[in-house]
Design an enzyme around this catalytic site. Sequence first.
Site, PDB file in Angstrom:
ATOM      1  CD  GLU A   1     -52.375 100.664 -34.735  1.00  0.00           C
ATOM      2  OE1 GLU A   1     -52.013 101.807 -35.172  1.00  0.00           O
ATOM      3  OE2 GLU A   1     -53.831 100.335 -34.764  1.00  0.00           O
TER       4      GLU A   1
ATOM      5  CG  ASP B   1     -52.424 103.007 -40.992  1.00  0.00           C
ATOM      6  OD1 ASP B   1     -53.117 102.354 -41.328  1.00  0.00           O
ATOM      7  OD2 ASP B   1     -52.729 103.654 -39.909  1.00  0.00           O
TER       8      ASP B   1
ATOM      9  CD  GLU C   1     -56.881 106.285 -40.320  1.00  0.00           C
ATOM     10  OE1 GLU C   1     -57.301 105.050 -40.814  1.00  0.00           O
ATOM     11  OE2 GLU C   1     -56.148 106.435 -39.218  1.00  0.00           O
TER      12      GLU C   1
END
Lengths: 691, 691
Positions: free
Chosen positions: B282, B355, B383
């Site tokens: 990323e 993820d 998240e």
Amino acid sequence: MPNNNSTNFKYSAMQNYRVYIIIFLLFPLSFFAEDGSQLWLRFPNVKNGISADKIISKGKNPTLEIAKKELATYWQGQAVELRTDKSLKYLKDGYTIKSSLEKVIISAGKESGLLYGVYHILRLQQTKSDVNHLNITEKPSYDVRILNHWDNLDGSVERGYAGKSLWKWEDLPNTISPRYEEYARANASIGINSVVLNNVNASPNMLRTDYLQKVKVLADLFRPYGIKVYLSVNFSSPKVLGGLENSDPLNKNVQNWWKDKASEVYKLIPDFGGFLVKANSEGQPGPQDYGRTHADGANMMADVLKPFGGIVMWRAFVYSPSKEDRAKQAYLEFLPLDGKFRDNVIVQIKNGPIDFQPREPFNPLFGALKKTSEMAEFQITQEYLGFSNHLVFLAPLFKETLESDTYADGKGSTVAKITDGSVRNNNITALAGVANIGEDANWTGSIFAQANWYAFGRLAWNHELSSEQIADEWIKMTFTDNQKLVNPVKEMMLSSRETAVDYMMPLGLHHIFAFDHHYGPEPWGNIPGGRPDWMPVYYHKADENGVGFDRTKSGSDAVSQYFHPLNTTFGNIETCPENLLLWFHHVPWNYKMKDGKTLWEELCFKYDSGVKNVREYQKIWDTMEPYVDTERFKHVQSKLKIQSKDAVWWKDACLLYFQTFSKMPIPYDIERPVHELDDLKKIKLDLKHHN
Amino acid sequence: MPNNNSTNFKYSAMQNYRVYIIIFLLFPLSFFAEDGSQLWLRFPNVKNGISADKIISKGKNPTLEIAKKELATYWQGQAVELRTDKSLKYLKDGYTIKSSLEKVIISAGKESGLLYGVYHILRLQQTKSDVNHLNITEKPSYDVRILNHWDNLDGSVERGYAGKSLWKWEDLPNTISPRYEEYARANASIGINSVVLNNVNASPNMLRTDYLQKVKVLADLFRPYGIKVYLSVNFSSPKVLGGLENSDPLNKNVQNWWKDKASEVYKLIPDFGGFLVKANSEGQPGPQDYGRTHADGANMMADVLKPFGGIVMWRAFVYSPSKEDRAKQAYLEFLPLDGKFRDNVIVQIKNGPIDFQPREPFNPLFGALKKTSEMAEFQITQEYLGFSNHLVFLAPLFKETLESDTYADGKGSTVAKITDGSVRNNNITALAGVANIGEDANWTGSIFAQANWYAFGRLAWNHELSSEQIADEWIKMTFTDNQKLVNPVKEMMLSSRETAVDYMMPLGLHHIFAFDHHYGPEPWGNIPGGRPDWMPVYYHKADENGVGFDRTKSGSDAVSQYFHPLNTTFGNIETCPENLLLWFHHVPWNYKMKDGKTLWEELCFKYDSGVKNVREYQKIWDTMEPYVDTERFKHVQSKLKIQSKDAVWWKDACLLYFQTFSKMPIPYDIERPVHELDDLKKIKLDLKHHN
């Protein structure tokens, strides 16, 4: 062969053209937007009706021509004979229908009756009812079946939720919208014969000569459909428009001004209906500005209209910011005037003593004015019932008032019978409904709101029709006669008003709406320094002891305005109907209701039940998908989503707010709030349709 | 007697003062804000503990002193003897506890073990368990039980939902927040012995000398609580911070820079834990920038830390915008490197191959690297699970991964056993959790999110604890041991993760979150020109035929990364667990599920069930009102309202969107959507906590 291209193209275009025509013939309906613009007038298959030789009638008259045209366009049955018959004058706008397999004979004292009769058989055809063995006599319940438009001259509509006004004042008198005639036809099809074009909060300009010339155009268009035009007038017109020193009804100059104005109006519109007046109410001018009474004001106008056959509808919706319970004020104001009104005055009384709430007891003025003609005013537009977003079928509300027994002339003297002339010898009988009509393609802002226009018309014609009958007719005409749709949708419609009461203000709660726009909940509403009688806390009076407005003898004593035995029934907490409990009583939170629950629990369950029912309506409607065109299906689906969210909003706002007083838990088997009270208090709606 | 006023006043003030003191003594708890700041460390009655003479121990050591202070302050039972016993070194941080009515004896190989033992008996006391007949031996499942803070140097926290970072870098090293020690104590009480202070997306500045001096302060504070400090490092640090020509791991200058930096770190912090590295992922720099492998990069760092006993945790979370299924990329990248890592390198692997989704199959890397130490990384911060708004107890999610059988070393080689050294001779064993901690008074943004910090610590200590045991402990410590609260709240917690899966992405759906903030639904997400593997449509692949990501042999073949028999179990639509169906298969809308429903119906019921369960949690919690202080009661109540609304939002968004492909009705016994898809598409969250 490039030289042939042009020819080929033409040939091919022509072929396409033919294909289009064929498709058009095969699927005629698919070419019309299903936007609800056809209302309930969706005659089957849109095929042609019967041939001219099968329509038998004598004479020539514009109304008769319309009746014949409707038959020629839509009637697919046997021959129809239309007979005017002077001996049937007693039926007024009514008619008789007799039929055999070969012929239908419609007879009436006047042409409007024949037109109503034609719509009657077309309705039977559309709802797939038998048309071969008819023997019907119809006489309308009320002479004046009237819509009150709250339309302003600037094109806005007060409490209108269907767009701008239908009346294009700027374009009139030269440009004429095709919708004017469609509007007249829709009214005629359900028996409405009168319309007040403008808002009761009336602009003096309405009586200006240029505006009257515009009104004349509408009156001319409506006349063949049997519809008379009325106007709301501003009591100050002589002063504001005529330049007089005042508008005192006892002032000769004022009287002459009105006389001249009446002459002018009737010269343009010989069958003009009359005036509707909101005087000395919510800031409107009136006779009290000059120390005169409502009777003085009404009579002055009645006198100038009398020679032309016009009437005055004088509204009893008056209240002022006094210490007196608002619910009592109209009665206190008008009772002393009983017997003082001219015979062409009719007092127009809102169904309840406050203001078109989801539920009110009937207005105690009904029956109390013994020597005065009285008429009821309903609100078709849903000012206090979710605008055009919420599905609320109003026939049960209208019927609830009409069937309320006033006991004024003994048992059985219902509001309907007090006003329709059957227990008293009324000079005028009338029923008014505040219109929900605007320029939206679907007329009323939503498909289901059309049913309320329909229901008002049908009940003004015949108040003995049941809500179920009216819903049945409307559903079949508007959607389909397939029972898979008719039954569930009818069930939904018939329970919808009670559902709205449940999620908005059950058990007699009233006027806990958000200030001004009257859409969402605001039970906490209490603007410092504002008029107390415009504040929700004035109406619910919640405190640690309980909730509700004490209108018993120990309170405002509004109960005493009702005839015996209602005064005692309402006045006693044990006998007061539970659905009006908090209207008449301040009730302890732990008061035991008839089902054994405490008041607080009952309140919680009512709100919850309202929410559950709307969710149930969503389910019902979604299962209707196979039976409705996509456009109207989605339209209704979308409205129900709004209603479903709003119901939760109402429930949470009211329960969380009242809980700050009851200090009791919301029963744990009830779905929990999803909002915070503080967040709800911050919601400020900016509604486009609020005007 | 005006002259006496002053004296009288003083006397009266003094009287008042006494009254206040008495009130304070009578109701000590009522004077503390119930803001959740005490976490689960709410020892009973806050009375003093046992007297010093009842605490028996030898030697002096800061950790021992803390253990004794905890006993003196909170332990209310018999005498306690704390024994260090070299023969117990094999228990590592573990301990034994033996007790009689007269005495508790805690023995451990080192002082940290004694401290853990003290927290053990305090937990027993707090949960009202028997403390008189103990015979306990505890040995932690993992050597390194580590929190990963994703805290940035500017005070923000990536994916943090509890306010700003706990670390006040600007105030350090001079000003020391009292919360640093409270934080250490909380971690010690649940066995956490390591923390990475800064974000894996690391700033090179973290290694600046001035920052290291700040880190030293924290390390010194944490050390007595048995906690080692680690740092995330930026692979480009030599170039960015050191001014070198590059950061190539094979460049001698680079190696020397790291060597010098390691020396500097260890001079300040002799027990420094090591580095956590996110490289070539990323947008982060890494060895591949210089044509080197992850092993080259990790080994270079491992070599400089080795002399000091430090370790490298090298993250396997790597993927690039290639055509290869993102779920396969970490495996493809790391498998060829197996055996090439130094023995003080451990590969840190997210629990699933994508993820931290509400549900993923375990990451196929677990067990696949046969000659490399592997550790799992969980996300404690929510998240992808509703931030700190949604009540989602994560122990069941953690356990689901840990108990997944990889079959790598035959049946029974679960992720837990692969990583804890029980089936392989791992050099290092560790378990990482991305922290959910911030500067909010309640530490984690919500009371129930504290349970996830607690659960992570307890499972890192003993992964064989059941979710039920952990929840039971936490509830009793945090609220009360009253079964009227414990049982329903436990029920709610234990089902809460499955509930969240149901209303967010059931049946193996994944990553259909709103772009960037990952809070709400955005299954339609597809930014033109954006990275396909960041778009929801990439993950669900809904079309008219069906929905789901075909990862079978005929698709991306990700199934082949799993050991037999999982490759065939997952690869066959008939044997694939239904809760992972759409992860591995593109399934027709009308596919028959095991319960006889079609896939579409099952999807609808799952979403609906999620909504219903959250509503049930609201009911459960509301009934807890009598057993919880008002402040925490209302806090949780309020969070559940948000969750309840969000669940409906998720359900409506996903069902209405997927319905545009399935073209099937939502089963009519399910509560209908209340949103319009088009409106939901317009929602743009502006979340304060998104950073």
